[in-house]
Design a protein around this motif. Structure first.
Motif, PDB file in Angstrom:
ATOM      1  N   GLY A  84      44.888  27.276  33.669  1.00 26.84           N
ATOM      2  CA  GLY A  84      44.105  26.505  34.595  1.00 26.84           C
ATOM      3  C   GLY A  84      45.269  25.804  35.592  1.00 26.84           C
ATOM      4  N   ASP A  85      44.408  24.809  36.350  1.00 31.51           N
ATOM      5  CA  ASP A  85      45.482  24.036  37.468  1.00 31.51           C
ATOM      6  C   ASP A  85      46.510  23.105  36.921  1.00 31.51           C
ATOM      7  OD1 ASP A  85      43.656  22.226  36.977  1.00 31.51           O
ATOM      8  OD2 ASP A  85      42.774  22.074  38.846  1.00 31.51           O
ATOM      9  N   MET A  86      46.288  22.681  35.574  1.00 31.72           N
ATOM     10  CA  MET A  86      47.064  21.752  34.901  1.00 31.72           C
ATOM     11  C   MET A  86      46.687  20.282  35.627  1.00 31.72           C
ATOM     12  SD  MET A  86      50.379  23.763  33.830  1.00 31.72           S
ATOM     13  CE  MET A  86      50.811  24.383  35.620  1.00 31.72           C
ATOM     14  N   ALA A  87      45.752  20.036  36.341  1.00 33.58           N
ATOM     15  CA  ALA A  87      45.514  18.640  37.015  1.00 33.58           C
ATOM     16  C   ALA A  87      45.364  17.564  35.956  1.00 33.58           C
ATOM     17  CB  ALA A  87      44.387  18.813  37.800  1.00 33.58           C
ATOM     18  N   ASP A  88      44.776  17.813  34.788  1.00 35.08           N
ATOM     19  CA  ASP A  88      44.640  16.882  33.861  1.00 35.08           C
ATOM     20  C   ASP A  88      46.158  16.576  33.129  1.00 35.08           C
ATOM     21  OD1 ASP A  88      42.118  16.968  33.725  1.00 35.08           O
ATOM     22  OD2 ASP A  88      42.024  18.526  32.055  1.00 35.08           O
ATOM     23  N   PHE A  89      46.988  17.388  33.253  1.00 34.97           N
ATOM     24  CA  PHE A  89      48.486  17.151  32.634  1.00 34.97           C
ATOM     25  C   PHE A  89      49.324  16.571  33.683  1.00 34.97           C
ATOM     26  CE2 PHE A  89      47.368  21.033  30.108  1.00 34.97           C
ATOM     27  CZ  PHE A  89      47.276  20.476  28.947  1.00 34.97           C
ATOM     28  N   TYR A  90      48.902  16.675  35.094  1.00 36.78           N
ATOM     29  CA  TYR A  90      49.656  16.035  36.185  1.00 36.78           C
ATOM     30  C   TYR A  90      49.391  14.561  36.078  1.00 36.78           C
ATOM     31  CZ  TYR A  90      51.162  20.596  38.029  1.00 36.78           C
ATOM     32  OH  TYR A  90      51.469  21.827  38.012  1.00 36.78           O
ATOM     33  N   ASN A  91      48.173  14.177  35.945  1.00 40.65           N
ATOM     34  CA  ASN A  91      47.498  12.712  35.888  1.00 40.65           C
ATOM     35  C   ASN A  91      48.107  11.993  34.672  1.00 40.65           C
ATOM     36  OD1 ASN A  91      46.010  13.073  38.177  1.00 40.65           O
ATOM     37  ND2 ASN A  91      44.184  13.990  37.082  1.00 40.65           N
ATOM     38  N   LEU A  92      48.043  13.002  33.597  1.00 39.44           N
ATOM     39  CA  LEU A  92      48.645  12.254  32.246  1.00 39.44           C
ATOM     40  C   LEU A  92      50.190  11.956  32.622  1.00 39.44           C
ATOM     41  CD1 LEU A  92      48.617  11.628  29.109  1.00 39.44           C
ATOM     42  CD2 LEU A  92      49.391  13.910  28.850  1.00 39.44           C
ATOM     43  N   GLU A  93      51.093  12.935  33.273  1.00 37.68           N
ATOM     44  CA  GLU A  93      52.384  12.334  33.397  1.00 37.68           C
ATOM     45  C   GLU A  93      52.411  11.099  34.212  1.00 37.68           C
ATOM     46  OE1 GLU A  93      56.301  14.277  35.151  1.00 37.68           O
ATOM     47  OE2 GLU A  93      54.550  15.190  35.657  1.00 37.68           O
ATOM     48  N   LYS A  94      51.607  10.935  35.254  1.00 37.56           N
ATOM     49  CA  LYS A  94      51.616   9.613  36.209  1.00 37.56           C
ATOM     50  C   LYS A  94      51.242   8.570  35.077  1.00 37.56           C
ATOM     51  CE  LYS A  94      50.286  12.022  40.404  1.00 37.56           C
ATOM     52  NZ  LYS A  94      49.148  12.221  41.340  1.00 37.56           N
ATOM     53  N   HIS A  95      50.300   8.630  34.282  1.00 33.07           N
ATOM     54  CA  HIS A  95      49.762   7.387  33.599  1.00 33.07           C
ATOM     55  C   HIS A  95      50.892   6.948  32.620  1.00 33.07           C
ATOM     56  CE1 HIS A  95      47.360   4.898  31.177  1.00 33.07           C
ATOM     57  NE2 HIS A  95      47.718   5.476  30.119  1.00 33.07           N
ATOM     58  N   ILE A  96      51.655   8.104  31.910  1.00 34.47           N
ATOM     59  CA  ILE A  96      52.558   7.724  30.937  1.00 34.47           C
ATOM     60  C   ILE A  96      54.117   7.250  31.658  1.00 34.47           C
ATOM     61  CG2 ILE A  96      54.083   8.497  29.060  1.00 34.47           C
ATOM     62  CD1 ILE A  96      51.852  10.385  28.082  1.00 34.47           C
ATOM     63  N   THR A  97      54.361   7.728  32.912  1.00 36.21           N
ATOM     64  CA  THR A  97      55.505   7.485  33.476  1.00 36.21           C
ATOM     65  C   THR A  97      55.316   5.896  33.982  1.00 36.21           C
ATOM     66  OG1 THR A  97      55.834   9.420  34.437  1.00 36.21           O
ATOM     67  CG2 THR A  97      56.825   7.564  35.713  1.00 36.21           C
ATOM     68  N   LYS A  98      54.358   5.408  34.253  1.00 34.17           N
ATOM     69  CA  LYS A  98      53.928   3.813  34.748  1.00 34.17           C
ATOM     70  C   LYS A  98      54.005   3.184  33.354  1.00 34.17           C
ATOM     71  CE  LYS A  98      51.087   0.682  36.788  1.00 34.17           C
ATOM     72  NZ  LYS A  98      51.358  -0.402  36.074  1.00 34.17           N
ATOM     73  N   LEU A  99      53.464   3.494  32.211  1.00 32.39           N
ATOM     74  CA  LEU A  99      53.741   2.864  30.956  1.00 32.39           C
ATOM     75  C   LEU A  99      55.114   2.620  30.523  1.00 32.39           C
ATOM     76  CD1 LEU A  99      50.809   4.461  28.816  1.00 32.39           C
ATOM     77  CD2 LEU A  99      50.662   2.454  29.860  1.00 32.39           C
ATOM     78  N   GLN A 100      56.086   3.677  30.663  1.00 34.78           N
ATOM     79  CA  GLN A 100      57.232   3.581  30.172  1.00 34.78           C
ATOM     80  C   GLN A 100      58.011   2.890  31.222  1.00 34.78           C
ATOM     81  OE1 GLN A 100      58.108   7.824  30.105  1.00 34.78           O
ATOM     82  NE2 GLN A 100      57.629   7.953  27.650  1.00 34.78           N
ATOM     83  N   ALA A 101      57.898   2.791  32.492  1.00 33.82           N
ATOM     84  CA  ALA A 101      58.420   1.953  33.591  1.00 33.82           C
ATOM     85  C   ALA A 101      58.222   0.608  33.407  1.00 33.82           C
ATOM     86  CB  ALA A 101      58.231   2.616  35.112  1.00 33.82           C
ATOM     87  N   ASP A 102      57.137   0.241  33.137  1.00 32.73           N
ATOM     88  CA  ASP A 102      56.691  -1.067  32.867  1.00 32.73           C
ATOM     89  C   ASP A 102      57.471  -1.862  31.925  1.00 32.73           C
ATOM     90  OD1 ASP A 102      54.825  -0.807  34.840  1.00 32.73           O
ATOM     91  OD2 ASP A 102      53.110  -0.859  33.801  1.00 32.73           O
ATOM     92  N   VAL A 103      57.878  -1.175  30.695  1.00 35.60           N
ATOM     93  CA  VAL A 103      58.791  -1.947  29.745  1.00 35.60           C
ATOM     94  C   VAL A 103      60.152  -1.768  29.647  1.00 35.60           C
ATOM     95  CG1 VAL A 103      56.670  -1.449  28.155  1.00 35.60           C
ATOM     96  CG2 VAL A 103      58.611   0.080  28.346  1.00 35.60           C
ATOM     97  N   VAL A 104      60.741  -1.061  30.771  1.00 35.38           N
ATOM     98  CA  VAL A 104      62.136  -0.952  31.136  1.00 35.38           C
ATOM     99  C   VAL A 104      62.748  -2.454  31.170  1.00 35.38           C
ATOM    100  CG1 VAL A 104      64.049  -0.599  32.506  1.00 35.38           C
ATOM    101  CG2 VAL A 104      62.151   1.101  31.964  1.00 35.38           C
ATOM    102  N   PRO A 105      62.134  -3.483  31.957  1.00 37.53           N
ATOM    103  CA  PRO A 105      62.900  -4.899  31.946  1.00 37.53           C
ATOM    104  C   PRO A 105      62.980  -5.479  30.546  1.00 37.53           C
ATOM    105  CG  PRO A 105      61.336  -4.427  33.669  1.00 37.53           C
ATOM    106  CD  PRO A 105      61.180  -3.133  33.054  1.00 37.53           C
ATOM    107  N   VAL A 106      62.007  -4.979  29.717  1.00 37.66           N
ATOM    108  CA  VAL A 106      61.951  -5.832  28.375  1.00 37.66           C
ATOM    109  C   VAL A 106      62.921  -5.129  27.433  1.00 37.66           C
ATOM    110  CG1 VAL A 106      60.455  -5.965  26.298  1.00 37.66           C
ATOM    111  CG2 VAL A 106      59.222  -6.023  28.553  1.00 37.66           C
ATOM    112  N   LYS A 107      63.250  -3.890  27.595  1.00 37.72           N
ATOM    113  CA  LYS A 107      64.215  -3.143  26.690  1.00 37.72           C
ATOM    114  C   LYS A 107      65.540  -3.715  27.352  1.00 37.72           C
ATOM    115  CE  LYS A 107      61.461   1.149  26.125  1.00 37.72           C
ATOM    116  NZ  LYS A 107      61.591   2.553  26.194  1.00 37.72           N
ATOM    117  N   LEU A 108      65.673  -3.950  28.447  1.00 33.30           N
ATOM    118  CA  LEU A 108      67.003  -4.506  29.040  1.00 33.30           C
ATOM    119  C   LEU A 108      67.564  -5.734  28.305  1.00 33.30           C
ATOM    120  CD1 LEU A 108      66.966  -2.916  32.663  1.00 33.30           C
ATOM    121  CD2 LEU A 108      68.140  -1.875  30.720  1.00 33.30           C
TER     122      LEU A 108
END
Length: 296
Positions: A84-108
């Protein structure tokens, strides 16, 4: 003899470094004739791999490896053969990317609390506009002369006990569950990711269960099967022969697919090479059955 490797990462995974084309060339040089590029939460490799292998003697499955949660723990779910067009996976990537970016300052901050020096500007430069990865943090910490005498780092240098793969070992030792810099992330539920893969005509397979839990592997797999997981990555660089045999017998007895994967990343896991999956001829027949199903 030709090989099968259904779990590897290209530069579309932020903790890996080889472009898809070079990764596939590496596979061909190592006699890997059936493969899947399973980037973290990303399907950007799929069309690149298909186009690059059009005139090559190699079979390529569409693939992805998704960070997800199940019963309070984090796991990796592989998806294969989706269409298929893989739109579900593209949306998933955006969601998880934000989740991971939000916790970088905490890890540092947790790294700083341990007394590690790290140039944050250099870290974000190294990440090239992407979310900084723990292995990049490890690289800069180990290279920074201000940390040369830090007692927690000696095992990652020279002949130290963790110097064989210092970057990924640093990740496991400091960011793994229960470790000092572990930072919880509210990853999507495994049940939802199983449904997402299936709704795109794919097959969900649990990755390297031995890397995620140390005991009760079969109990966890029973519970995952109950929510729709259809296969087990039996042969993995994280599984010794005893565990692989146990998972193999379980998969066959539970009518689950058997798969294999090296989890190649490149420089972050230098001891892991494409095609090193350690299955035998009997198991190969079951892996091929899975490949046929994923391609159907």
């Amino acid at each position: 003899m030709s090989k099968i490797d259904l779990h590897m990462h290209s530069a579309f995974s932020l903790d890996a470094d080889l472009p898809v084309e070079i990764l596939i060339d590496r596979c061909l040089a190592n006699q890997v004739s059936t493969l899947a590029v399973t980037d973290h939460n990303s399907v950007h490799s799929v069309n690149v791999a298909r186009q690059y292998t059009q005139n090559k003697d190699v079979t390529v499955l569409s693939g992805i490896e998704i960070d997800c949660s199940f019963q309070g723990g984090n796991y990796h779910l592989l998806g294969y053969g989706f269409k298929g067009d893989m739109a579900d996976f593209y949306n998933l990537e955006k969601h998880i990317t934000k989740l991971q970016a939000d916790v970088v300052p905490v890890k540092l901050q947790k790294l700083k609390d341990l007394g590690f020096h790290l140039d944050e500007d250099h870290l974000y430069h190294l990440a090239k506009g992407n979310t900084p990865q723990e292995e990049q943090m490890a690289e800069l910490i180990l290279e920074d002369e201000r940390n040369f005498s830090h007692p927690l780092l000696s095992i990652y240098r020279g002949e130290g006990a963790r110097a064989d793969m210092p970057l990924i070992n640093f990740y496991w030792d400091f960011f793994g569950a229960g470790k000092p810099c572990h930072t919880p992330v509210a990853y999507p539920a495994l049940t939802d990711m199983v449904s997402l893969i299936k709704s795109n005509h794919g097959i969900p397979v649990i990755a390297h269960i031995g890397a995620n839990v140390k005991t009760d592997h079969l109990k966890v797999l029973d519970e995952m099967k109950a929510v729709g997981v259809m296969g087990v990555e039996v042969f993995s660089s994280y599984h010794n022969a005893e565990l692989a045999n146990k998972l193999y017998d379980y998969a066959l007895g539970s009518d689950l697919f058997v798969t294999c994967g090296s989890d190649f990343h490149g420089k972050n896991k230098p001891k892991i090479e494409v095609g090193i999956c350690n299955y035998d001829l009997a198991a190969e027949q079951y892996i091929k059955r899975f490949v046929e199903s994923a391609l159907a």
